[in-house]
Design a protein around this motif. Structure first.
Motif, short mmCIF file in Angstrom:
data_model
loop_
_atom_site.label_atom_id
_atom_site.label_comp_id
_atom_site.label_asym_id
_atom_site.label_seq_id
_atom_site.Cartn_x
_atom_site.Cartn_y
_atom_site.Cartn_z
N LYS A 78 95.20 21.46 22.34
CA LYS A 78 94.23 22.20 21.53
C LYS A 78 92.98 22.63 22.30
N GLN A 79 92.91 22.39 23.60
CA GLN A 79 91.74 22.84 24.35
C GLN A 79 91.82 24.34 24.64
N ALA A 80 90.65 24.97 24.74
CA ALA A 80 90.60 26.36 25.18
C ALA A 80 90.91 26.42 26.67
N ILE A 81 91.47 27.56 27.11
CA ILE A 81 91.85 27.73 28.51
C ILE A 81 91.13 28.94 29.08
N PHE A 82 90.51 28.75 30.23
CA PHE A 82 89.82 29.81 30.96
C PHE A 82 90.59 30.02 32.25
N GLY A 83 91.19 31.18 32.41
CA GLY A 83 91.96 31.45 33.61
C GLY A 83 91.14 32.18 34.66
N MET A 84 91.40 31.86 35.93
CA MET A 84 90.81 32.62 37.04
C MET A 84 91.94 33.07 37.96
N ASN A 85 91.90 34.32 38.32
CA ASN A 85 93.02 34.95 39.00
C ASN A 85 93.16 34.51 40.45
N ARG A 86 94.25 33.78 40.71
CA ARG A 86 94.66 33.47 42.07
C ARG A 86 96.10 33.92 42.28
N LEU A 144 95.79 38.28 32.09
CA LEU A 144 95.27 37.24 31.20
C LEU A 144 94.21 36.37 31.88
N MET A 145 93.79 36.76 33.07
CA MET A 145 92.88 35.93 33.86
C MET A 145 91.52 36.61 34.02
#
Length: 255
Positions: free
Chosen positions: A58-66, A72-73
């Motif tokens: 249930k945690q929010a997800i913050f993506g960073m593009n690698r 979606l990042m």
């Protein structure tokens, strides 16, 4: 937003793993199940893996593009990460639930954040019958396949199959044929996200079909039932200036 505890997860590429090492050293790290926010480092494929793996957290997800595409990042930056997380815009995604029945009468259930796709398994085109909310809408479709896409997934396989790109807030799904032969002029449908789509495989022995919900593939299906799982919710975080709604809107005007 409480962000004292951050979990970092990363794809197995050297670039993602090196970023993981540096970010853990700089900001600390806890296990995903204990985190306030999960930061995912990789591409869109890894983001989908992370969303599936954390469905029960249930945690929010913050993506960073690698990775490569990174639709979606967010952009990768090491500096001021906690400030970015506090300012991030939230987007809620609802997955599709697939229930596939095989020729051996085995039933397999899976979730799809992008799409559920049915594809022919052999040189023979597939023959499909499509019902929407119990009503037959296509008695027989001859094609390579068909997919049902969420708005978040509409810029992926759905767009490659010439399906419509859907705004996130429209509460609709895209039903898109893949290389349709008959009916020749059918180019798909936009359905309310409350719709239940049932697909029956005709002449299954002669024209075998597989069904795939994101990473789960089921071979030799005889029917597939698809509906949105409104009891499940996934939260993604985006930098306000590059939020997902704006990205999807921008995709509709790409040359």
């Amino acid at each position: 937003m409480d962000i004292e505890n951050i979990a970092f997860v990363a794809a197995r590429t050297p670039e993602a793993q090196e970023s993981l090492r540096r970010l853990k050293h700089r900001y600390g790290h806890v296990a995903p199940e204990r985190a306030d926010i999960i930061v995912a480092l990789g591409g869109d494929g890894f983001m989908l893996e992370t969303l599936h793996a954390t469905l029960n957290h249930k945690q929010a997800i913050f993506g960073m593009n690698r990775g490569t595409v990174g639709f979606l990042m967010n952009a990768f930056r090491e500096d001021r990460l906690t400030e970015r997380l506090r300012a991030a815009a939230r987007v809620t995604l609802t997955p599709l639930g697939m229930r596939a029945t095989t020729a051996q009468q085995e039933t397999i259930e899976a979730l799809a954040i992008n799409e559920v796709a049915l594809l022919r398994q052999s040189r023979q085109a597939a023959k499909l019958r499509i019902r929407v909310d119990g009503t037959v809408r296509l008695e027989e479709m001859v094609c390579d396949g068909v997919l049902l896409s969420t708005a978040a997934g509409s810029t992926a396989y759905n767009a490659s199959a010439h399906g419509p790109i859907l705004p996130l807030g429209a509460n609709v799904l895209a039903l898109t044929p893949i290389s349709v032969f008959r009916p020749r002029r059918w180019r798909g449908a936009v359905l309310p996200n409350t719709a239940r789509v049932d697909i029956e495989i005709l002449e299954q022995l002669k024209r075998p079909v597989s069904a795939a919900a994101d990473f789960t593939e089921v071979r030799d299906v005889v029917r597939v039932n698809i509906a949105e799982r409104r009891d499940l919710a996934l939260t993604l975080l985006f930098d306000p200036e590059h939020n997902l709604e704006e990205r999807i809107l921008r995709e509709q005007f790409m040359p």
